[in-house]
Every structure is written in C-alpha cells, then in structure tokens.
Design an enzyme around this catalytic site. Structure first.
Site, PDB file in Angstrom:
ATOM      1  N   SER A  18     -12.663   5.157  -8.651  1.00  0.00           N
ATOM      2  CA  SER A  18     -13.433   4.277  -7.725  1.00  0.00           C
ATOM      3  C   SER A  18     -12.333   3.514  -6.647  1.00  0.00           C
ATOM      4  O   SER A  18     -12.853   3.342  -5.504  1.00  0.00           O
ATOM      5  CB  SER A  18     -13.918   3.007  -8.487  1.00  0.00           C
ATOM      6  OG  SER A  18     -12.891   2.459  -9.282  1.00  0.00           O
ATOM      7  N   ASN A  59     -14.075   7.752 -14.282  1.00  0.00           N
ATOM      8  CA  ASN A  59     -12.823   7.782 -15.111  1.00  0.00           C
ATOM      9  C   ASN A  59     -12.831   8.128 -16.744  1.00  0.00           C
ATOM     10  O   ASN A  59     -12.296   7.460 -17.553  1.00  0.00           O
ATOM     11  CB  ASN A  59     -12.412   6.378 -15.011  1.00  0.00           C
ATOM     12  CG  ASN A  59     -12.127   5.976 -13.758  1.00  0.00           C
ATOM     13  OD1 ASN A  59     -11.866   6.693 -12.902  1.00  0.00           O
ATOM     14  ND2 ASN A  59     -12.069   4.671 -13.444  1.00  0.00           N
ATOM     15  N   GLN A  63       5.424   8.046   9.922  1.00  0.00           N
ATOM     16  CA  GLN A  63       5.848   7.350   8.576  1.00  0.00           C
ATOM     17  C   GLN A  63       5.354   5.868   8.520  1.00  0.00           C
ATOM     18  O   GLN A  63       5.225   5.110   9.590  1.00  0.00           O
ATOM     19  CB  GLN A  63       7.527   7.075   8.370  1.00  0.00           C
ATOM     20  CG  GLN A  63       7.870   8.640   8.205  1.00  0.00           C
ATOM     21  CD  GLN A  63       7.390   9.092   6.922  1.00  0.00           C
ATOM     22  OE1 GLN A  63       7.353   8.681   5.729  1.00  0.00           O
ATOM     23  NE2 GLN A  63       7.035  10.542   6.950  1.00  0.00           N
ATOM     24  N   ASP A  95      -8.442 -10.845   5.438  1.00  0.00           N
ATOM     25  CA  ASP A  95      -8.170  -9.357   5.771  1.00  0.00           C
ATOM     26  C   ASP A  95      -9.424  -8.576   6.024  1.00  0.00           C
ATOM     27  O   ASP A  95      -9.284  -7.399   6.326  1.00  0.00           O
ATOM     28  CB  ASP A  95      -7.444  -8.857   4.673  1.00  0.00           C
ATOM     29  CG  ASP A  95      -6.186  -8.049   5.129  1.00  0.00           C
ATOM     30  OD1 ASP A  95      -6.021  -8.054   6.564  1.00  0.00           O
ATOM     31  OD2 ASP A  95      -5.203  -7.499   4.227  1.00  0.00           O
ATOM     32  N   ILE A 100      -1.450  -9.382   7.680  1.00  0.00           N
ATOM     33  CA  ILE A 100      -1.888 -10.346   6.613  1.00  0.00           C
ATOM     34  C   ILE A 100      -2.155  -8.996   5.337  1.00  0.00           C
ATOM     35  O   ILE A 100      -2.932  -8.346   5.849  1.00  0.00           O
ATOM     36  CB  ILE A 100      -2.957 -11.129   6.838  1.00  0.00           C
ATOM     37  CG1 ILE A 100      -2.512 -11.909   8.090  1.00  0.00           C
ATOM     38  CG2 ILE A 100      -3.344 -11.811   5.533  1.00  0.00           C
ATOM     39  CD1 ILE A 100      -3.803 -13.045   8.432  1.00  0.00           C
ATOM     40  N   HIS A 113     -14.383  -5.875  -7.833  1.00  0.00           N
ATOM     41  CA  HIS A 113     -14.356  -4.501  -7.788  1.00  0.00           C
ATOM     42  C   HIS A 113     -14.710  -4.182  -5.998  1.00  0.00           C
ATOM     43  O   HIS A 113     -14.058  -3.448  -5.424  1.00  0.00           O
ATOM     44  CB  HIS A 113     -15.243  -3.862  -8.642  1.00  0.00           C
ATOM     45  CG  HIS A 113     -15.224  -2.489  -8.602  1.00  0.00           C
ATOM     46  ND1 HIS A 113     -15.914  -1.492  -7.679  1.00  0.00           N
ATOM     47  CD2 HIS A 113     -14.554  -1.566  -9.293  1.00  0.00           C
ATOM     48  CE1 HIS A 113     -15.449  -0.187  -8.131  1.00  0.00           C
ATOM     49  NE2 HIS A 113     -14.642  -0.364  -8.963  1.00  0.00           N
ATOM     50  N   ASP A 158     -21.770  -1.953  -4.097  1.00  0.00           N
ATOM     51  CA  ASP A 158     -20.905  -2.476  -4.971  1.00  0.00           C
ATOM     52  C   ASP A 158     -21.160  -3.407  -5.737  1.00  0.00           C
ATOM     53  O   ASP A 158     -22.285  -4.041  -5.751  1.00  0.00           O
ATOM     54  CB  ASP A 158     -19.249  -2.301  -4.438  1.00  0.00           C
ATOM     55  CG  ASP A 158     -18.341  -1.801  -5.426  1.00  0.00           C
ATOM     56  OD1 ASP A 158     -17.883  -2.373  -6.338  1.00  0.00           O
ATOM     57  OD2 ASP A 158     -17.988  -0.518  -5.470  1.00  0.00           O
ATOM     58  N   ASN A 201      -3.600  -6.700  10.660  1.00  0.00           N
ATOM     59  CA  ASN A 201      -3.301  -8.238  11.205  1.00  0.00           C
ATOM     60  C   ASN A 201      -2.035  -8.692  10.537  1.00  0.00           C
ATOM     61  O   ASN A 201      -1.900 -10.065  10.810  1.00  0.00           O
ATOM     62  CB  ASN A 201      -4.539  -8.958  11.036  1.00  0.00           C
ATOM     63  CG  ASN A 201      -4.946  -9.051   9.505  1.00  0.00           C
ATOM     64  OD1 ASN A 201      -4.042  -8.613   8.694  1.00  0.00           O
ATOM     65  ND2 ASN A 201      -5.858  -9.794   9.305  1.00  0.00           N
TER      66      ASN A 201
END
Length: 618
Positions: free
Chosen positions: A581, A512, A338, A377, A438, A423, A368, A436
């Site tokens: 996406s 989408n 979990q 991060d 964070i 994006h 992108d 980390n």
C-alpha cells in the site's frame, strides 16, 4: 567496460542468438544449427544499461566483434579480442539507433540514427572501427512516423527504409542510393494502429522480400507479398498467436530457400520455429527450451525498446520513471539526476522533474481512510470541487453529493474526509506532497489529491468501493490509488471497467500476505489498471508482498515499499512505513507524471509503457 568478448570467437551467422537471463543477469551467445544449440559463449555483463547492438567482423581479423550501446551517456563501444574500443559518445539520449548495416556497399557496417525530439535521420558511415563520415539524411519532425524496417526491397543492392505512421496508418518506403535518399514510394494505408509490421522476409522463395504483419490485440497474422516497392497480394495466415509469443527473428533457419519465423514465449522462454512454405506456416519446430533466457531481436528497428519479460514472482519489474515519461512523449530515456531520497532515485523520478513534468493538471483520487486536510505538505495540493459552494447544504453541481468540496465519505455518506487512521495521509504524501522545503516531496508534487474515504474507524473498511471509483471518474480524477483490500463483486469489476473505459488508471496494491498472486482489487490488473508489489532499498522483492502469479496478462510492477518516510496526520512526517500500500502510490505518482507529459495517453498505452519501462528486481 572490461572484458566483454565472449570466449567463442567464430564468425557469427544470421541464425545465431544473443540472449539475456532475467534471473541471473547473464548474457550469452548461442550458435544454432539444425534447430539446436551447437555452441555457447557467456558474456560477463549484467548491466541493464549496456546493450549489444551488432555482431560483425568490424576489424576484418576473422573474429566477430561486438558493438555495444551504453544508454547512460549514449556511448558506443567495440569489444574485440578481449579489448574495448570507444567509437563515440553522444551524451544526447534523444538519438536512438534504428539499424546497423552496410548502406554504402563498401564492406563496412554503417549506423542509422533518429533523433526522437527533432526527427532528424542521420547516418554514420564507418571505416572498420572508426567513423568515416556522419551526416543528416533528412528530418521527419512528425514523431508518429516510425522506421518499421530496413531492407533491400527493390533488389538493387542498397538498403531501403520502410516507414509506418502510427496514426494515419500510411506506409512509405525510402528507396536509397547508397547513403542518399533517391525517392519515396507510398505503398498503402492500414489505419488500424493495432496492426504492426513485425519484419521482412522472403516467405515464398521468389527472391523478393515480403512484409509480416501482426495485430497486437487479436493476434492475427498477415503477409504482404511484395514485388519491389508494390504489393502483389495480401494473405492472412491460418493461425493467430496470443501476445505472450513474440517474433525474435526472420531467417531461413532450415535452409530450404524460404525464410522462417522464430518465436519466443515471453514468460516460459520457450522457442518455436515456423517453417514457412508459400506464405503459410507448414510446421512448428521446438528447439531446446531457453527457460529464463530472453532472446534479443536484432532486426527490430529500435534497439532501445524493452521487450517486457514476465516473472511469476516479480511481474515485469521496477518502474523507471525516466524511461516511462520519455516513452509517453516519444523521446529517449531522460538523463540521470540525483536526489536525496533513495526511493525517488531508484525510480529515476528526479530526471522527470528536471524536464518540467511534475504532475501539473492531473487529479489523483486516493480511496482510503481519509486525509489530513490541514497538513502543510498536502493542503496546497487538495482537489477542490469548483462546482460546489461550501457549507450551503445544496448539491450545487448536481452530482448527487451535497457540499463535496474536497471529496466524499462513502462509509458515513457525508463530506467528512478527515482521517480515521494515518494510512490515507501517508499514501497521499508519497503521491503529491508539495515541494516546499517542508517534510517530504511527493512523486507528482504539482498534482491534485482527491480524498475519498471508505472507512469509519481504524482499519474498518466498510464503504462502497465501487461507488467511490465511479465518483472519482465522474469528478475528473485521471488516476485512482487503491492501497486497500476489498471483497470481489460484479459491482467492483464493473466500476474498474468503467474507469478503464474513460482512460482513468487504477493503481492497486498487491497486498501483504506473501501469497502467490495479488488480492482484490489488484487481481483485476489482468484487465484493468496495474497491480503493485514492493521492494526494499536493495531492489529485492519484499517477503510480505503478494507475488504476480502465473498469468503474464497481469500488469504487475514494483516500487519501493519498505522503510519509507511520508506524511501523517498532525502536520508531521514519519519514517519506517512499509507494505504494498506504500509502493502503489509511487506508481500512481509516475502515472500522473506520464499524463502531465502526454494527456492523450489511453488506458492501454499507460499500462504498456509501464511494463516496458521496468528493470528487474534483485
């Protein structure tokens, strides 16, 4: 486990069928005679972790009993007369059932196992519904050796074990003497790994078993006419069958003295019998249409292998990373672990981390809107071009791009990959945000991110996507995330083909629009890479997600894509992200985990493992 006994209690025949309905989750038992359904019983089970392993009168009360395998803890249960009996719980998922049969000729069924890690081959000899004895027969540590079938090949009353080596193509039979190995016989080698042994049957009525072969790509069929442990002749069948049709059984369905072949179309559910005569199909018989029913083939050697089923809305379903990475290294699905993220839990990603696979050594290109290179991060997982010297204005590695330290901008034709919108940063965080403490943790949190920008303003996609794909391949990316829409062109198709030829996996968002098929570039997932649709936290296909379409060659899978928290520019995180996406980077991360576990996987192997590791959407 409650009330698993079907209401119909007749003794099962070899022509009976067990089927699961991939729309309702229902499991049913069908009695077949004269190529039609004469009786049916529903079994109230919709749990994908439970699988029927065998039907047999284990307790000799003239009623058929069901033997079940629960893949959560590898436990075995009997259901008999509306009661459940626990046979044994292994807790080790590396053990997989290979075959159930009477090896010691005492009238009781026995269970043949193989450990996918150690290679041990073990036999449980049963006494009714109890284990009488269990022992290891031998250890075959080379996992490329697979048990292809178990039959009495030499007609001495003992079940023998047929092995095939996936790489060398060697084929060997273990001649058994009851529950012991008497000797081993080399038959022949078939080096092409696309040739697979589908099963055994007496196709010419000589009371000797023959081997049915199928070429996975070309669809060709061949039969080895056997004389015990040796080949008398090999015969090519006069017809090829496309991959949408799968063999579900080999029996004498029309009772004319020769075994016939039962086929099912994986998308439509249609059944077809081939009546065989002298090693060739003489006619095809189409019994009642099973529509959404998927037949369970009891004669397959590994009962836990999923036969992929295709749905024109949800494709092959939600990817289970614990199954996919287990398959990538030839092991059983990983035990559940979990985590705090519902999206990661849905795909069983923490199970993979617990086994030490975190994306290490794999570079993922994110084509992108650019990336926040300073995000706490993400910055530790940035790909760096080791062949370039930053800021010297020289193309040091001579790849055609000057100072491409962290990727390239194909819209402005420079090395500025900073974000034109949030994006690309959001997509990148889902793939490989660092673990980390964070913000969030990405799926492949030890992988490297190669940012490639194809925008010059908010939502203005105007770079050269084909060249961006080629750049990613040529500079070491193993996975390319394409969470974007693009106009089709011959150049785009050729770039996707180029990536596939280099065993680089393209993962494209289905888009989408709520349409009945993916948009480009995801529409090319019939040939190259995979297309990804989105589900919510209840595992329901999102209404905005483009569907998979009518072609089962479309490698379309599902991942979480609604209500997602991820990274955004400005060293922040934000919840509420949605779209295909956002689903695609989950699959890109899973592919990176697969390749970190087994870097030798080919493009086609990755695509096949992904669709075989899925569970149905709600």
């Amino acid at each position: 486990m409650a009330s698993l006994q079907p209401t119909w209690s007749a003794i099962a025949q070899s022509t009976d069928l067990i089927a699961s309905n991939f729309n309702t989750g229902e499991t049913a038992w069908f009695a077949i005679a004269d190529n039609r359904i004469i009786n049916r019983a529903s079994i109230p089970v919709a749990d994908p972790n439970l699988q029927i392993v065998d039907i047999y009168d284990y307790d000799r009360d003239s009623r058929s009993d069901l033997l079940w395998n629960d893949r959560r803890d590898n436990s075995l249960y009997f259901s008999s007369n509306d009661q459940c009996f626990n046979l044994h719980t292994l807790n080790d998922l590396n053990w997989q059932i290979q075959r159930v049969g009477d090896f010691d000729r005492d009238g009781d069924r026995d269970i043949l196992w193989r450990n996918q890690t150690t290679g041990e081959v073990a036999l449980w000899q049963l006494n009714g519904m109890q284990i009488e004895t269990g022992r290891v027969l031998a250890t075959v540590s080379d996992r490329a050796w697979k048990i292809a079938d178990v039959q009495d090949y030499d007609n001495d009353g003992d079940l023998d074990i047929l092995w095939r080596h996936d790489r060398s193509g060697e084929n060997v039979i273990w001649r058994m003497n009851g529950a012991a190995i008497e000797s081993g016989f080399f038959i022949a080698s078939v080096p092409d790994p696309n040739w697979k042994i589908v099963g055994s049957g007496d196709f010419n009525g000589d009371q000797k078993l023959d081997l049915l072969w199928r070429h996975n790509q070309a669809g060709q069929l061949a039969i080895w006419q056997m004389n015990g442990m040796s080949i008398e002749q090999g015969i090519s069948l006069s017809i090829a069958v496309d991959p949408s049709w799968q063999v579900k059984g080999i029996h004498d369905y029309n009772q004319d003295g020769t075994d016939d072949i039962l086929w099912q179309h994986t998308q439509a559910g249609t059944l077809q019998y081939w009546a065989m005569n002298q090693l060739q199909p003489q006619r095809s018989i189409s019994p009642e249409n099973f529509n959404s029913w998927q037949i369970q083939p009891f004669k397959q050697s590994e009962f836990t292998t999923k036969v992929p089923t295709y749905n024109p809305n949800s494709g092959y379903g939600i990817v289970n990373a614990g199954i996919a990475i287990g398959a990538a290294i030839g092991q059983a699905p990983f035990a559940q672990v979990q985590d705090t993220s519902w999206a990661l839990d849905m795909m069983n990603i923490p199970e993979v981390w617990a086994r030490g696979y975190t994306g290490q050594g794999i570079t993922i290109a994110v084509i992108d809107s650019g990336l926040d290179l300073t995000h706490s991060d993400l910055k530790s997982n940035l790909w760096t071009n080791s062949g370039e010297i930053a800021g010297n204005g020289i193309d040091d590695d001579r790849n055609g791009f000057t100072d491409d330290i962290h990727g390239w901008n194909f819209s402005l034709n420079n090395n500025d990959v900073s974000p034109s919108s949030a994006h690309g940063t959001a997509v990148s965080g889902i793939i490989a945000a660092a673990r980390n403490n964070i913000g969030i943790t990405g799926v492949a949190y030890d992988a490297k991110l190669m940012p490639i920008r194809v925008t010059n303003a908010q939502d203005n996609w105007n770079g050269n996507l084909a060249n961006a794909i080629r750049y990613a391949v040529d500079n070491g990316a193993k996975v390319i995330n394409l969470s974007l829409w693009w106009s089709d062109s011959p150049q785009l198709r050729d770039a996707l083909a180029y990536a596939a030829s280099r065993n680089v996996i393209t993962v494209a968002a289905a888009l989408n629009e709520g349409a009945n098929q993916p948009s480009h570039p995801a529409r090319y997932a019939t040939q190259f890479g995979v297309a990804v649709g989105a589900v919510d936290r209840d595992q329901r296909l999102s209404s905005f997600s483009n569907r998979s379409g009518t072609d089962p060659q479309m490698r379309y899978v599902l991942a979480p894509g609604r209500g997602i928290e991820t990274t955004i520019p400005g060293n922040s995180c934000q919840s509420g992200w949605w779209g295909t996406s956002i689903a695609a980077p989950y699959i890109s991360g899973v592919v990176a985990l697969m390749l970190s576990a087994n870097p030798n996987l080919t493009h086609d192997q990755v695509r096949q493992i992904l669709i075989e590791s899925t569970t149905d959407a709600s």
